[in-house]
Design an enzyme around this catalytic site. Structure first.
Site, PDB file in Angstrom:
ATOM      1  N   CYS A   1     -12.864  23.225 -17.262  1.00  0.00           N
ATOM      2  CA  CYS A   1     -13.554  21.978 -16.942  1.00  0.00           C
ATOM      3  C   CYS A   1     -12.789  21.288 -15.813  1.00  0.00           C
ATOM      4  CB  CYS A   1     -13.588  21.044 -18.145  1.00  0.00           C
ATOM      5  SG  CYS A   1     -14.206  21.771 -19.678  1.00  0.00           S
TER       6      CYS A   1
ATOM      7  N   HIS B   1     -13.571  19.191 -12.360  1.00  0.00           N
ATOM      8  CA  HIS B   1     -13.630  17.740 -12.544  1.00  0.00           C
ATOM      9  C   HIS B   1     -12.286  17.017 -12.471  1.00  0.00           C
ATOM     10  CE1 HIS B   1     -17.849  18.346 -13.291  1.00  0.00           C
ATOM     11  NE2 HIS B   1     -17.542  19.270 -14.191  1.00  0.00           N
TER      12      HIS B   1
ATOM     13  N   ARG C   1     -25.186  19.875 -22.292  1.00  0.00           N
ATOM     14  CA  ARG C   1     -24.518  19.984 -20.994  1.00  0.00           C
ATOM     15  C   ARG C   1     -23.300  20.904 -21.075  1.00  0.00           C
ATOM     16  NH1 ARG C   1     -24.093  21.235 -16.950  1.00  0.00           N
ATOM     17  NH2 ARG C   1     -23.583  20.260 -14.955  1.00  0.00           N
TER      18      ARG C   1
ATOM     19  N   CYS D   1     -22.499  24.198 -18.760  1.00  0.00           N
ATOM     20  CA  CYS D   1     -21.256  24.364 -17.992  1.00  0.00           C
ATOM     21  C   CYS D   1     -20.597  25.695 -18.343  1.00  0.00           C
ATOM     22  CB  CYS D   1     -20.277  23.235 -18.285  1.00  0.00           C
ATOM     23  SG  CYS D   1     -20.578  21.760 -17.323  1.00  0.00           S
TER      24      CYS D   1
END
Lengths: 101, 278, 117
Positions: free
Chosen positions: B192, B196, B235, B239
């Protein structure tokens, strides 16, 4: 004197295609279960690539093409092994990139 | 990142005597995260991070603002309110399962249940409420559950997230979520954080990467890509799939811990869900 | 003079054991490389890199241009596409070879194409 040997050779030659097909089926089943266990060991690090490849290999086997199924399962095994390797590596490496570690 | 750490340690040292090692506690993580993103985006006000990519790009923001008269999630909020207020077969309603009758409580979710020793997300609480009242649970990723969650979030608009880590079991759940966020997965080998934390503000094709800080605060969302509402765990699934990792169970332990960690970092930031995203 | 240099080079080439020599790529190799680099299911390089006439390119990695002067050693470029984490542990670039996203032959075609940029 040579007759028995000749017969033996001939019968072996004749049964070879069937034998190799049977061999491929056994080989496939062995590799397939190895992929499944490696894929499971990857835990939350499983790849969709492995899952898709495994499914395709199964389909090839179901249609009776064990040569192709074996080839696909062997590729799936490589994916599964790499995902397991990723799991082992990441569990050690992640703190190096985390904020607050 | 290192600079943030140094500043924090220096500030902390002058304020308190025995300071725990930086990053040892969720609160230290949160402060360092805020520091990291404020240094990365000095022009973005802290409260704006909840708007994700719209906080980072002027063009995207204008497109977004032009939609605000008729937001595409309005129907879901209305539908969610109706469902929320309609009694179950036993005559009770969702309100009976929540503090303050479920109005204005989004900012406290997810929370750690110290008796059951697990993270309780808003969606999990909604379905447990149904089951406790003899109703079938809803599907996790879209449809009615997203609408009810959207309505409940809408009654909490602007309230500040206030997630607690009450004991060691909770801390373990938080740490598990943190580990999930930072570990690379899938054939493409992304975490992740790859996108991000390391690359917010960058583009992957036509997708603008949002910052970790503020993520979650806007859920559930109406995505143009979906053409409908979806929950946070929907979501997560997407991802994971994008990086060719097998998605985990929606509302399974891993995703709930992940949500717990991510939401904790939003403490002090406002609830802005439901929202819209490309 | 240039001719002389070329012949010296050729002689050296013939006399000493050189590192792997790559055959000049054909136009078909280069076209195949571009196709692999642009395709979303293969290299998907445009997701992160600006390249050539690629549309909707990402900004995560550097633009891919002047590749021959930036990577005079083909082996190095190959290794970096194979597994960039060996060069930069925090890179977000997928290890294309190590994780079997692309095979050796595919990476070589992509390099053939990159060297035209």
């Amino acid at each position: 004197m040579y007759k028995p040997l000749l017969i033996l050779t001939a019968s072996l030659a004749l049964s070879l295609p069937a034998l190799s097909q049977a061999g491929a089926k056994e080989d496939f089943n062995e590799v397939y279960s190895k992929v499944e266990s490696t894929h499971n060991q990857a835990g939350t690090y499983q790849w969709t690539t492995t899952a898709n490849q495994l499914k395709a290999a199964k389909e090839a086997a179901d249609s009776g093409d064990y040569e192709k199924a074996l080839e696909m399962a062997e590729q799936a095994l490589k994916y599964a092994e790499q995902s397991l390797e990723q799991r082992k590596q990441q569990q050690e490496k992640w703190p190096a990139v985390a904020i607050g570690n | 990142m290192r600079i943030a750490k140094v500043i924090l340690v220096a500030v902390g040292a002058t304020l308190t005597a025995p300071l725990a090692l930086a990053g040892d506690t969720p609160e230290e993580d949160r402060k360092e995260t805020v520091e990291y993103f404020q240094q990365k985006f000095p022009d973005v006000p802290l409260e704006e991070f909840v708007n994700g990519q719209y906080a980072l790009d002027e063009d995207r923001r204008k497109q977004w603002e032009s939609m605000s008269d008729f937001p595409p999630f309005e129907f879901a909020v209305a539908e969610g309110q109706e469902m929320f207020e309609t009694p179950f077969a036993n005559g009770k309603t969702y309100a009976s399962c929540f503090e303050n009758d479920g109005i204005g409580v989004r900012q406290n979710y997810p929370y750690f249940d110290t008796e059951k020793k697990e993270v309780i997300t808003l969606e999990l609480a909604i379905n447990r409420c149904r089951e406790a009242n003899g109703e079938e649970p809803l599907k996790w990723k879209k449809g009615p559950i997203a609408s009810i969650s959207a309505y409940m979030a809408s009654t909490s608009a602007g309230k500040k997230f206030d997630i607690e880590v009450p004991n060691d079991d909770a801390l373990a759940a938080y740490q598990a979520g943190k580990e999930f966020y930072y570990t690379r997965r899938g054939q493409l080998n992304f975490s992740c954080a790859s996108c991000h934390v390391q690359n917010p503000g960058n583009w992957i094709r036509a997708d603008l990467l949002s910052p970790m800080l503020g993520q979650v605060a806007n859920f559930p969302v109406h995505r143009a890509k979906w053409g409908e509402m979806g929950t946070l765990h929907r979501r997560f699934t997407g991802c994971n799939r994008n990086v060719r990792a097998v998605p985990l169970e929606a509302q399974g332990e891993e995703y709930r811990n992940l949500e717990y960690f991510m939401t904790y970092l939003n403490n002090g930031l406002p609830v802005v869900g439901p929202a819209t995203r490309p | 003079m240039r001719k002389g240099l070329v012949s010296v080079c050729l002689t050296t080439l013939a006399l000493t054991a050189m590192p792997p020599v790559y055959a000049e790529p054909t136009q078909a190799d280069i076209d195949r490389g571009k196709e692999l680099a642009f395709s979303r299911k293969d290299g998907n390089c445009l997701a992160c890199h600006k390249i050539d006439d690629g549309k909707l390119t990402g900004t995560v990695g550097p633009a891919l241009a002047d590749m021959k002067s930036r990577y005079p050693d083909r082996e190095i470029l190959f290794k970096r596409i194979w597994d960039e984490t060996q060069f930069n542990p925090v890179t977000v670039m997928p290890p294309f070879g190590r994780n079997m996203i692309l095979n050796e032959e595919q990476i070589n075609r992509i390099i053939d194409y990159l060297y035209t940029l």
